[in-house]
Design a protein around this motif. Structure first.
Motif, mmCIF file in Angstrom:
data_model
loop_
_atom_site.group_PDB
_atom_site.id
_atom_site.type_symbol
_atom_site.label_atom_id
_atom_site.label_comp_id
_atom_site.label_asym_id
_atom_site.label_seq_id
_atom_site.Cartn_x
_atom_site.Cartn_y
_atom_site.Cartn_z
ATOM 1 N N GLU A 443 -7.166 7.142 89.955
ATOM 2 C CA GLU A 443 -6.006 7.960 90.338
ATOM 3 C C GLU A 443 -4.975 7.087 91.047
ATOM 4 O O GLU A 443 -5.333 6.136 91.752
ATOM 5 C CB GLU A 443 -6.410 9.093 91.285
ATOM 6 C CG GLU A 443 -7.259 10.186 90.676
ATOM 7 C CD GLU A 443 -7.578 11.292 91.679
ATOM 8 O OE1 GLU A 443 -7.004 11.269 92.798
ATOM 9 O OE2 GLU A 443 -8.387 12.173 91.354
ATOM 10 N N VAL A 444 -3.692 7.446 90.855
ATOM 11 C CA VAL A 444 -2.596 6.831 91.588
ATOM 12 C C VAL A 444 -1.759 7.947 92.186
ATOM 13 O O VAL A 444 -1.201 8.776 91.447
ATOM 14 C CB VAL A 444 -1.723 5.938 90.671
ATOM 15 C CG1 VAL A 444 -0.557 5.353 91.464
ATOM 16 C CG2 VAL A 444 -2.548 4.839 90.040
ATOM 17 N N ASN A 445 -1.690 7.998 93.511
ATOM 18 C CA ASN A 445 -0.957 9.055 94.218
ATOM 19 C C ASN A 445 -1.381 10.443 93.737
ATOM 20 O O ASN A 445 -0.566 11.298 93.402
ATOM 21 C CB ASN A 445 0.556 8.864 94.068
ATOM 22 C CG ASN A 445 1.048 7.619 94.785
ATOM 23 O OD1 ASN A 445 0.462 7.197 95.782
ATOM 24 N ND2 ASN A 445 2.124 7.036 94.277
ATOM 25 N N ARG A 446 -2.702 10.650 93.669
ATOM 26 C CA ARG A 446 -3.345 11.928 93.309
ATOM 27 C C ARG A 446 -3.182 12.303 91.844
ATOM 28 O O ARG A 446 -3.529 13.424 91.442
ATOM 29 C CB ARG A 446 -2.784 13.075 94.166
ATOM 30 C CG ARG A 446 -2.857 12.854 95.660
ATOM 31 C CD ARG A 446 -4.231 13.062 96.195
ATOM 32 N NE ARG A 446 -4.296 12.924 97.649
ATOM 33 C CZ ARG A 446 -5.411 13.070 98.373
ATOM 34 N NH1 ARG A 446 -6.551 13.350 97.759
ATOM 35 N NH2 ARG A 446 -5.384 12.919 99.667
ATOM 36 N N LYS A 447 -2.687 11.379 91.017
ATOM 37 C CA LYS A 447 -2.535 11.655 89.593
ATOM 38 C C LYS A 447 -3.547 10.838 88.801
ATOM 39 O O LYS A 447 -3.681 9.639 88.998
ATOM 40 C CB LYS A 447 -1.117 11.329 89.124
ATOM 41 C CG LYS A 447 -0.064 12.247 89.732
ATOM 42 C CD LYS A 447 1.310 11.951 89.177
ATOM 43 C CE LYS A 447 2.347 12.899 89.761
ATOM 44 N NZ LYS A 447 3.712 12.620 89.236
ATOM 45 N N ARG A 448 -4.243 11.511 87.887
ATOM 46 C CA ARG A 448 -5.290 10.877 87.106
ATOM 47 C C ARG A 448 -4.696 9.851 86.142
ATOM 48 O O ARG A 448 -3.659 10.097 85.517
ATOM 49 C CB ARG A 448 -6.043 11.953 86.308
ATOM 50 C CG ARG A 448 -7.272 11.461 85.573
ATOM 51 C CD ARG A 448 -8.442 11.304 86.485
ATOM 52 N NE ARG A 448 -9.644 10.883 85.773
ATOM 53 C CZ ARG A 448 -10.767 10.570 86.370
ATOM 54 N NH1 ARG A 448 -10.850 10.633 87.690
ATOM 55 N NH2 ARG A 448 -11.823 10.206 85.679
ATOM 56 N N VAL A 449 -5.353 8.681 86.010
ATOM 57 C CA VAL A 449 -4.927 7.660 85.052
ATOM 58 C C VAL A 449 -6.143 7.252 84.232
ATOM 59 O O VAL A 449 -7.281 7.300 84.699
ATOM 60 C CB VAL A 449 -4.321 6.422 85.767
ATOM 61 C CG1 VAL A 449 -3.009 6.777 86.437
ATOM 62 C CG2 VAL A 449 -5.298 5.840 86.770
ATOM 63 N N LYS A 450 -5.887 6.855 82.993
ATOM 64 C CA LYS A 450 -6.983 6.495 82.102
ATOM 65 C C LYS A 450 -6.945 5.041 81.647
ATOM 66 O O LYS A 450 -7.906 4.542 81.064
ATOM 67 C CB LYS A 450 -7.018 7.406 80.891
ATOM 68 C CG LYS A 450 -5.795 7.286 79.982
ATOM 69 C CD LYS A 450 -5.943 8.191 78.761
ATOM 70 C CE LYS A 450 -4.754 8.015 77.805
ATOM 71 N NZ LYS A 450 -4.897 8.862 76.595
ATOM 72 N N ASP A 451 -5.799 4.352 81.894
ATOM 73 C CA ASP A 451 -5.702 2.958 81.467
ATOM 74 C C ASP A 451 -4.678 2.240 82.344
ATOM 75 O O ASP A 451 -4.054 2.829 83.235
ATOM 76 C CB ASP A 451 -5.327 2.853 79.995
ATOM 77 C CG ASP A 451 -4.064 3.617 79.643
ATOM 78 O OD1 ASP A 451 -3.262 3.888 80.561
ATOM 79 O OD2 ASP A 451 -3.858 3.924 78.455
#
Length: 485
Positions: A443-451
């Motif tokens: 996660e970056v700033n509470r947002k999910r990331v996949k790559d």
């Protein structure tokens, strides 16, 4: 003489007894004063000295407690055998040392030809000879003479100025089986090992000098492959290209340079470096550099010797095909340990393209071996477009990599479930926040990331100067880390 020493010893002991009897009343009367303790201490020292005379025992600390002495008959240093004569070794190897004479045009356009001499040694019975590159550079004619008087013409098979190594081939009738020398293992040399240099200094055939290894891996500023053995065996003009022998009669170096301002300081190219280079010279006539396709930490300024750490891998490179990835440590090449960036560069670059090399890796505490078939090094501008580096923000000191199935499987991670931290720059905001190589950013700033692309996109939306909140998976645990911009 022995009787005189014995009489002297008896007289000394008698004098000591008489002095002891004379000073006893004085010592007793001065027992409370400063003289008594001093006098008693001197008497004890003399008594100790006499007690060790002729006993054959060690005097620990000496009579006055200032030094140590070995007891009579003790063997001394273990595993040390003082050298006696080097004549048998020299007789066994000198036939393989050759004299090289070259004829070449004079410099600066001067008329006429100049004649130079050097040394070399027989590598194979069918006529391959090793010498220095500068010995045969620019030569229009090369003649090689053996110790038995036979002389042959020679041609350059290949040479490389960056390592100062050249390979020659002899030609002529009645060559037969030449006295080829054995090659040793220069990696096993230690400072203090005895060595012998044989060559033709100042045109004097088969001059011999001996000394020891003074240092290893000397960098003289000649080029990026600097890796010289330093020795105090005398090496003079004309010795260039001659062999440096160990005490087994094996060639461990090629004598190559002297420092004219110094006394008894010589240098030789390690024979293991020559072994790596010779196939390249035989096949290509020059150093055609092999390419692995990795970017590693350049530790040339560090005093600590560690296996190079892979920072990035080039797409489509031999390293990528072999499964090498960021975070691996390259421990050895073809079984030879490497402990620095420069050692890796030398060992890989000296191997010819098409060579299959065996690399030993250290990955998450586990050692494994991979086979890599090297290719020719691409042009620098072409290589720049192949790097797999995905850096989220250069100022953060953070390098990320996609969790592809090939990357995720060995790490027991789920593919495309975040971005793998493949490198953290020292003294960077990422390091200060506690990020480590091997972490997975989810996660970056509470947002999910996949790559990695998702991480970069999320960072680009952040406000300048604001902290970045990352959720990081480390092993089986999850934690939040804040990076200050």
């Amino acid at each position: 003489m022995r009787r005189r020493i014995s009489c002297h010893l008896v007289a000394s002991r008698l004098l000591f007894v008489l002095l002891s009897l004379a000073v006893l009343p004085l010592a007793a009367s001065a027992e409370e004063g400063p003289v008594g303790p001093w006098l008693q201490a001197r008497m004890r020292e003399h008594a100790a000295w006499f007690s060790y005379q002729g006993s054959g025992e060690a005097r620990p600390g000496g009579a006055l407690g200032l030094w140590r002495e070995r007891p009579a008959g003790e063997t001394g240093l273990p595993a040390f055998v003082p050298p006696t004569s080097l004549a048998p070794l020299i007789r066994a190897v000198e036939a393989g040392v050759v004299n090289i004479t070259t004829v070449s045009p004079r410099d600066s356009g001067l008329a006429g030809m100049k004649r130079s001499t050097g040394s070399g040694f027989v590598l194979t019975p069918d006529g391959l000879v090793v010498t220095n590159s500068h010995v045969v550079s620019g030569a229009s004619k090369i003649a090689v003479r053996l110790s038995d008087g036979r002389e042959f013409s020679a041609e350059v098979v290949g040479r490389d100025a960056s390592t100062d190594v050249a390979l020659l081939r002899l030609s002529g009738s009645e060559m037969g089986d030449l006295p080829a020398l054995y090659l040793g293992d220069s990696d096993r040399l230690e400072v203090g090992d005895w060595v012998v240099a044989i060559g033709n200094p100042f045109g004097l055939d088969h001059s011999v000098s001996h000394g020891m290894i003074s240092a290893k891996e000397r960098v003289l500023g000649v080029g990026q492959f600097d890796d010289f053995i330093q020795t105090d065996a005398l090496i003079n003009p004309g010795n260039s290209g001659g062999p440096l022998f160990n005490m087994k009669g094996e060639v461990v170096g090629v004598n190559t340079a002297i420092i004219s301002q110094g006394q008894g300081i010589g240098f030789a190219v390690p024979i293991n470096l020559v072994k790596d280079l010779l196939p390249n010279l035989r096949e290509n006539g020059k150093l055609t550099r092999g390419w692995l396709g990795v970017i590693v930490n350049d530790d040339r300024e560090s005093a600590e010797r560690r296996a190079p750490l892979v920072k990035d891998v080039y797409q489509g490179s031999p390293a990528a095909a072999a499964g090498i990835r960021s975070g691996d440590r390259l421990v050895a090449v073809n079984g030879r340990t490497i402990g620095s960036y420069l050692q890796l560069l030398r060992k890989v670059a000296l191997l010819a393209p098409g060579t299959e090399a065996k690399l030993t890796l250290l990955r998450q505490g586990t050692t494994q071996e991979v086979a890599v078939r090297l290719v020719e090094r691409p042009a620098q501008e072409a290589a720049e477009g192949l790097v797999q580096r995905v850096t989220s923000d250069e100022d953060l000191g953070l390098t990320l990599r996609d969790l592809t199935p090939e990357v995720a499987a060995p790490l027991n991670q789920v593919a495309w479930d975040g971005a793998l931290v493949s490198a953290v720059s020292p003294r960077s905001p990422a390091e200060a926040a506690g990020l480590r190589m091997g972490d997975v950013v989810t996660e970056v700033n509470r947002k999910r990331v996949k790559d990695a692309a998702g991480v970069r996109a999320a960072l680009s939306k952040g406000s300048s100067g604001a902290s970045i909140l990352l959720r990081v998976k480390r092993g089986d645990s999850q934690q939040y880390l804040a990076i200050a911009r």
